[in-house]
Design an enzyme around this catalytic site. Structure first.
Site, PDB file in Angstrom:
ATOM      1  N   CYS A   1       0.896  -1.097  -0.229  1.00 64.00           N
ATOM      2  CA  CYS A   1       0.132  -0.093  -0.085  1.00 64.00           C
ATOM      3  C   CYS A   1       0.993   1.156   0.078  1.00 64.00           C
ATOM      4  O   CYS A   1       1.883   1.403   0.644  1.00 64.00           O
ATOM      5  CB  CYS A   1      -0.901   0.085   1.220  1.00 64.00           C
ATOM      6  SG  CYS A   1      -2.079  -1.266   1.217  1.00 64.00           S
TER       7      CYS A   1
ATOM      8  N   ARG B   1       3.986  -0.194  -4.820  1.00 66.49           N
ATOM      9  CA  ARG B   1       3.886  -0.675  -3.319  1.00 66.49           C
ATOM     10  C   ARG B   1       2.314  -1.589  -3.572  1.00 66.49           C
ATOM     11  O   ARG B   1       2.011  -2.326  -2.608  1.00 66.49           O
ATOM     12  CB  ARG B   1       3.712   0.446  -2.530  1.00 66.49           C
ATOM     13  CG  ARG B   1       4.896   0.998  -2.326  1.00 66.49           C
ATOM     14  CD  ARG B   1       4.882   2.172  -1.192  1.00 66.49           C
ATOM     15  NE  ARG B   1       4.485   1.576   0.106  1.00 66.49           N
ATOM     16  CZ  ARG B   1       5.473   1.291   0.987  1.00 66.49           C
ATOM     17  NH1 ARG B   1       6.780   1.550   0.435  1.00 66.49           N
ATOM     18  NH2 ARG B   1       5.389   0.752   2.057  1.00 66.49           N
TER      19      ARG B   1
ATOM     20  N   TRP C   1      -2.809  -2.616  -1.710  1.00 66.31           N
ATOM     21  CA  TRP C   1      -2.463  -3.969  -1.928  1.00 66.31           C
ATOM     22  C   TRP C   1      -3.321  -4.705  -1.130  1.00 66.31           C
ATOM     23  O   TRP C   1      -3.024  -4.613   0.161  1.00 66.31           O
ATOM     24  CB  TRP C   1      -1.024  -4.297  -1.848  1.00 66.31           C
ATOM     25  CG  TRP C   1      -0.488  -5.871  -2.109  1.00 66.31           C
ATOM     26  CD1 TRP C   1      -0.248  -6.385  -3.291  1.00 66.31           C
ATOM     27  CD2 TRP C   1      -0.347  -6.897  -1.266  1.00 66.31           C
ATOM     28  NE1 TRP C   1      -0.008  -7.390  -3.151  1.00 66.31           N
ATOM     29  CE2 TRP C   1      -0.026  -7.894  -1.885  1.00 66.31           C
ATOM     30  CE3 TRP C   1      -0.807  -7.164   0.101  1.00 66.31           C
ATOM     31  CZ2 TRP C   1       0.118  -9.260  -1.387  1.00 66.31           C
ATOM     32  CZ3 TRP C   1      -0.614  -8.302   0.854  1.00 66.31           C
ATOM     33  CH2 TRP C   1      -0.076  -9.567  -0.014  1.00 66.31           C
TER      34      TRP C   1
ATOM     35  N   ASN D   1      -1.738   1.704   5.776  1.00 68.18           N
ATOM     36  CA  ASN D   1      -0.966   0.766   5.371  1.00 68.18           C
ATOM     37  C   ASN D   1      -0.522  -0.273   6.444  1.00 68.18           C
ATOM     38  O   ASN D   1       0.211   0.296   7.436  1.00 68.18           O
ATOM     39  CB  ASN D   1       0.294   1.463   4.470  1.00 68.18           C
ATOM     40  CG  ASN D   1       1.465   0.413   4.362  1.00 68.18           C
ATOM     41  OD1 ASN D   1       1.366  -0.688   4.030  1.00 68.18           O
ATOM     42  ND2 ASN D   1       2.805   0.916   4.419  1.00 68.18           N
ATOM     43  N   GLY D   2      -0.885  -1.517   6.257  1.00 62.31           N
ATOM     44  CA  GLY D   2      -0.412  -2.501   7.269  1.00 62.31           C
ATOM     45  C   GLY D   2      -1.799  -3.347   7.797  1.00 62.31           C
ATOM     46  O   GLY D   2      -2.343  -3.483   6.827  1.00 62.31           O
TER      47      GLY D   2
ATOM     48  N   GLU E   1      16.755 -18.089  -8.756  1.00 60.93           N
ATOM     49  CA  GLU E   1      16.507 -16.545  -8.828  1.00 60.93           C
ATOM     50  C   GLU E   1      16.108 -16.441 -10.282  1.00 60.93           C
ATOM     51  O   GLU E   1      14.819 -15.854 -10.696  1.00 60.93           O
ATOM     52  CB  GLU E   1      17.774 -15.485  -8.560  1.00 60.93           C
ATOM     53  CG  GLU E   1      17.656 -14.248  -9.125  1.00 60.93           C
ATOM     54  CD  GLU E   1      16.400 -13.540  -8.217  1.00 60.93           C
ATOM     55  OE1 GLU E   1      15.825 -13.984  -7.423  1.00 60.93           O
ATOM     56  OE2 GLU E   1      16.115 -12.316  -8.816  1.00 60.93           O
TER      57      GLU E   1
ATOM     58  N   LYS F   1      12.316 -14.860 -11.228  1.00 55.98           N
ATOM     59  CA  LYS F   1      12.067 -13.864 -12.238  1.00 55.98           C
ATOM     60  C   LYS F   1      11.096 -14.263 -13.235  1.00 55.98           C
ATOM     61  O   LYS F   1      10.032 -13.486 -13.545  1.00 55.98           O
ATOM     62  CB  LYS F   1      13.133 -13.447 -12.747  1.00 55.98           C
ATOM     63  CG  LYS F   1      14.231 -12.571 -12.194  1.00 55.98           C
ATOM     64  CD  LYS F   1      13.764 -11.386 -11.731  1.00 55.98           C
ATOM     65  CE  LYS F   1      13.187 -11.194 -10.480  1.00 55.98           C
ATOM     66  NZ  LYS F   1      13.883 -11.151  -9.289  1.00 55.98           N
TER      67      LYS F   1
ATOM     68  N   GLU G   1       7.251 -14.386 -11.574  1.00 56.45           N
ATOM     69  CA  GLU G   1       6.850 -13.297 -11.233  1.00 56.45           C
ATOM     70  C   GLU G   1       6.191 -12.368 -12.518  1.00 56.45           C
ATOM     71  O   GLU G   1       5.196 -11.672 -12.559  1.00 56.45           O
ATOM     72  CB  GLU G   1       7.880 -12.415 -10.675  1.00 56.45           C
ATOM     73  CG  GLU G   1       8.123 -12.641  -9.260  1.00 56.45           C
ATOM     74  CD  GLU G   1       9.287 -11.677  -8.738  1.00 56.45           C
ATOM     75  OE1 GLU G   1       8.996 -11.077  -7.802  1.00 56.45           O
ATOM     76  OE2 GLU G   1      10.338 -11.824  -9.230  1.00 56.45           O
TER      77      GLU G   1
ATOM     78  N   HIS H   1      16.799 -36.590  -8.808  1.00 53.62           N
ATOM     79  CA  HIS H   1      15.982 -37.080  -7.645  1.00 53.62           C
ATOM     80  C   HIS H   1      14.688 -36.713  -7.542  1.00 53.62           C
ATOM     81  O   HIS H   1      13.829 -36.933  -6.699  1.00 53.62           O
ATOM     82  CB  HIS H   1      16.615 -36.731  -6.249  1.00 53.62           C
ATOM     83  CG  HIS H   1      18.070 -37.524  -6.232  1.00 53.62           C
ATOM     84  ND1 HIS H   1      18.376 -38.859  -5.777  1.00 53.62           N
ATOM     85  CD2 HIS H   1      19.276 -36.529  -6.348  1.00 53.62           C
ATOM     86  CE1 HIS H   1      19.843 -38.601  -5.677  1.00 53.62           C
ATOM     87  NE2 HIS H   1      20.092 -37.581  -6.220  1.00 53.62           N
TER      88      HIS H   1
ATOM     89  N   LYS I   1       5.875  -4.288  -4.111  1.00 51.73           N
ATOM     90  CA  LYS I   1       7.147  -4.330  -4.094  1.00 51.73           C
ATOM     91  C   LYS I   1       7.745  -4.166  -2.887  1.00 51.73           C
ATOM     92  O   LYS I   1       8.749  -5.090  -2.447  1.00 51.73           O
ATOM     93  CB  LYS I   1       7.644  -2.696  -4.614  1.00 51.73           C
ATOM     94  CG  LYS I   1       9.073  -2.586  -4.749  1.00 51.73           C
ATOM     95  CD  LYS I   1       9.829  -3.105  -5.950  1.00 51.73           C
ATOM     96  CE  LYS I   1      11.373  -3.173  -5.990  1.00 51.73           C
ATOM     97  NZ  LYS I   1      11.950  -4.330  -6.533  1.00 51.73           N
TER      98      LYS I   1
HETATM   99  C1  F6R Z   1      11.520 -10.646  -6.370  1.00 49.49           C
HETATM  100  C2  F6R Z   1      11.260  -9.836  -5.136  1.00 49.49           C
HETATM  101  C3  F6R Z   1      10.837 -10.104  -3.825  1.00 49.49           C
HETATM  102  C4  F6R Z   1      11.705  -9.469  -2.985  1.00 49.49           C
HETATM  103  C5  F6R Z   1      11.233  -9.852  -1.314  1.00 49.49           C
HETATM  104  C6  F6R Z   1      12.072  -9.196  -0.312  1.00 49.49           C
HETATM  105  O1  F6R Z   1      11.658  -9.963  -7.663  1.00 49.49           O
HETATM  106  O2  F6R Z   1      11.191  -8.611  -5.523  1.00 49.49           O
HETATM  107  O3  F6R Z   1      11.053 -11.457  -3.698  1.00 49.49           O
HETATM  108  O4  F6R Z   1      12.770  -9.818  -3.228  1.00 49.49           O
HETATM  109  O5  F6R Z   1       9.998  -9.483  -1.326  1.00 49.49           O
HETATM  110  O6  F6R Z   1      12.203  -7.633  -0.490  1.00 49.49           O
HETATM  111  P1  F6R Z   1      13.116  -7.010   0.145  1.00 49.49           P
HETATM  112  O7  F6R Z   1      14.488  -7.195  -0.488  1.00 49.49           O
HETATM  113  O8  F6R Z   1      12.690  -5.471  -0.101  1.00 49.49           O
HETATM  114  O9  F6R Z   1      13.218  -7.220   1.539  1.00 49.49           O
END
Ligand code: F6R
Length: 611
Positions: free
Chosen positions: A2, A27, A73, A99-100, A484, A488, A491, A507, A606
């Site tokens: 949010c 956000r 969000w 927000n929260g 990773e 990516k 997502e 396995h 984010k």
């Molecule tokens: C993946 C992504 C999330 C963040 C995770 C941690 O692309 O963006 O998996 O890596 O939410 O966020 P931070 O690094 O801000 O603690």
């Protein structure tokens, strides 16, 4: 999660709020809304993105000098107009954004229902708002006092901004566990979840701390704690330029951020690494150098992509420093009563510095006497402020929801920390130390070289974009890169992808392999390269479609692959910083070719400031 914005001052509030919300959409973007003071409270809200809100308001009178805005969000209640913020209190006197999460909202709600309150939404926010109004009416006190009393009952995390129809020039804000920045202008104040909504108006900001309450008028900012004691706001100068939060000619923030990596890696090394003198200077680490050298174990806590950076760092620290490393999902660590002894070193890795699970994990560890080091991107964020020491990653604002440049910056910082500690401990031979300093120094140039393959990677993306599943395989330092790469792709393209240690594939996951499965190998030159090549053969034997990230000149791996993406020669310790880049581009181009909004993938946000 949010985004919140506020303004009080002589300017038109609505355009400032809408522009601010667009900057904070990373956000959350389930719904958006504004409340404006204009001879009474006017609330507009809409399911969808900020642009949908703007369309729905077009033509209405939005003249106002005071207002608040929210981009959501969803936590409690599905994304729809009803659950969008701002909410209005039962009497209509108050409007609030939040927000929260209010964890004890159900209990508060049942108390209010017994008193005859009816709710228009399914949100915890509306419950808190009416709880505040109930106290306001019952105690016949000021709104500020009512908020203070209410917040003492609240369990959970929040930033709240309130407008009161009876005090039209004032915004009241309070925070616990979610971020809040107040921009201080001349006769005006700005509020935001981060500083981006206020960048063109002021560089003077106050970061509000937990359990603080702010009463904000155009020419006055009063900061208090929940005990009603006045505090002196600490005004800081913002070191952030407007250009850093704009797309700069790129189609998406994600692409811009991928392409920024030569620069961001350089920014991260600059002033710290001196390959000629053979030194690494990191004052926030230096202070705790003795403790790190003496500790028996380091625990890395993080989530998502940052957790993957921790996994790579585990291998690096164990090799270079000979210290036992554990890498923990912050969300698991905090709830399983982990054994933490005074003197244990915790490294919290976080781009946003606001991830709720990571924050609570380090708060818990700090109480038990651990030393907390933060590897954080956002300056002044909660995790940075909660840590004893650490190092910023200096990657600049990362706005694309999928993390890219933050990951390579995290790896650069973590490698420098490991090199520094290992060198001081005497666990790295001098020659290897100097060679690795040079390898780090060469990374910006090598990253630029990798990026030149973008057109080729776009074509590879086009070829495989319709696959239903992907498997990513890597070994050693590249195992976390496989995770990773898969994350990516999931997502950004909504294609199911799994990352796996290359040898472990036998396995179980090998059962998935057939002629329709693209298998991405991270097969750069390292001591286990031949083993990975054998795994490639195993996939080929089962007709899997082998795509690989290989080291320049590796003809053998190229001959086993249908498509290759290449990185230049690099030591295995720094290679992940390069080998992840083609995977970021692959995910990006697949997402774009499927017509998806890669900067704002569905359901994601984010900054995950709720548990
Ligand atoms: C993946 C992504 C999330 C963040 C995770 C941690 O692309 O963006 O998996 O890596 O939410 O966020 P931070 O690094 O801000 O603690």
């Amino acid at each position: 999660m949010c985004g919140i914005v506020g303004y009080t001052g002589p300017r038109e509030a609505y355009p400032i709020i809408v522009k601010g919300l667009k900057r904070l959409e990373y956000r959350g973007y389930d719904s958006a809304g504004v409340a404006l003071q204009n001879g009474g409270l006017h609330v507009y809200k809409k399911k969808g993105k900020v642009a949908d809100l703007e369309d729905s308001i077009a033509g209405k009178n939005v003249h106002a000098h005071v207002g608040i805005g929210h981009t959501r969000w969803a936590t409690h209640g599905e994304p729809n107009d009803r659950n969008a913020h701002p909410h209005q209190s039962a009497s209509g006197r108050l409007a609030m954004i939040h927000n929260g999460i209010i964890e004890n909202y159900a209990q508060l709600k049942s108390e209010l229902v017994k008193k005859g309150y009816e709710f228009k939404s399914d949100t915890d926010t509306e419950v808190l708002l009416n709880f505040i109004e109930e106290i306001l009416v019952k105690n016949d006190c000021s709104l500020e006092e009512a908020i203070r009393i209410a917040l003492k009952r609240v369990v959970g995390a929040y930033v709240i901004l309130l407008l009161d129809a009876e005090n039209p020039d004032t915004i009241i804000a309070a925070r616990k566990g979610s971020p809040l920045v107040i921009g201080v202008g001349k006769g005006e104040h700005f509020l935001g979840s981060d500083a981006s909504p206020m960048l063109e108006y002021t560089k003077e900001v106050v970061y509000v701390n937990d359990y603080e309450l702010a009463i904000i008028k155009p020419d006055e900012l009063i900061l208090k704690n929940l005990g009603n004691e006045k505090l002196t706001p600490y005004v800081q100068k913002l070191d952030l330029e407007l250009a850093s939060i704009e797309k700069g000619g790129y189609e998406h923030f994600m692409l811009k951020e991928i392409f920024e990596q030569p620069q961001t890696i350089n920014d991260c090394l600059r002033g710290r690494l001196d390959a000629v003198a053979g030194t690494i200077t990191m004052s926030g680490i230096q202070q705790y150098a003795e403790q790190i050298m003496q500790t028996n174990r380091i625990i890395m806590v993080a989530c998502g992509t940052s957790w993957h950076a921790g996994l790579v760092a585990e291998y690096i620290f164990e090799e270079l420093c000979r210290i036992n490393v554990e890498v923990e999902y912050a969300s698991e660590f905090r709830y399983r009563n982990p054994v933490i002894n005074p003197g244990d070193v915790i490294i919290a890795i976080s781009q946003s510095g606001e991830t709720a699970d990571t924050l609570v994990a380090i708060e818990t560890a700090k109480e038990k006497g651990a030393i907390i080091l933060g590897v954080v991107n956002v300056v002044g964020s909660s995790i940075a402020r909660t840590s004893h020491g650490g190092a910023y990653t200096h990657a600049g604002p990362e706005i694309g929801v999928a993390s890219t440049k933050a990951f390579t910056a995290q790896l650069s910082v973590l490698t420098m920390i490991a090199l520094k500690v290992g060198y001081m401990k005497g666990t790295i031979p001098q020659q290897r130390y100097l060679r690795l300093l040079n390898e780090l120094n060469e990374l910006p140039e090598k990253a630029a070289w990798v990026l030149q393959q973008h057109e080729k990677i776009k074509a590879i993306a086009e070829k495989y974009k319709d696959a239903r599943d992907f498997l990513y395989l890597g070994r050693g330092y590249n195992f976390a890169v496989a995770l990773e790469g898969a994350l990516k792709l999931k997502e950004i393209s909504y294609i199911h992808a799994e990352g796996y240690p290359a040898a472990e594939m036998k396995h179980g996951p090998i059962a998935l392999v057939d002629e329709n499965l693209p298998v991405v190998f991270i097969a750069t030159k390292d001591p286990y390269h031949e083993k990975v090549v054998s795994n490639m053969q195993e996939i080929r034997a089962r007709k899997g479609q082998v795509i690989s990230v290989i080291t320049e000149g590796d003809e053998h791996s190229a001959s086993l692959s249908l498509d290759v993406m290449i990185i230049p020669e690099a030591d295995e310790i720094v290679a992940p910083i390069l080998s992840v880049i083609p995977l970021q581009l692959l995910a990006y181009y697949i997402g774009v070719s499927k017509g998806l909004d890669v900067d704002k993938p569905r359901n994601l946000a984010k900054s995950v400031t709720v548990e």
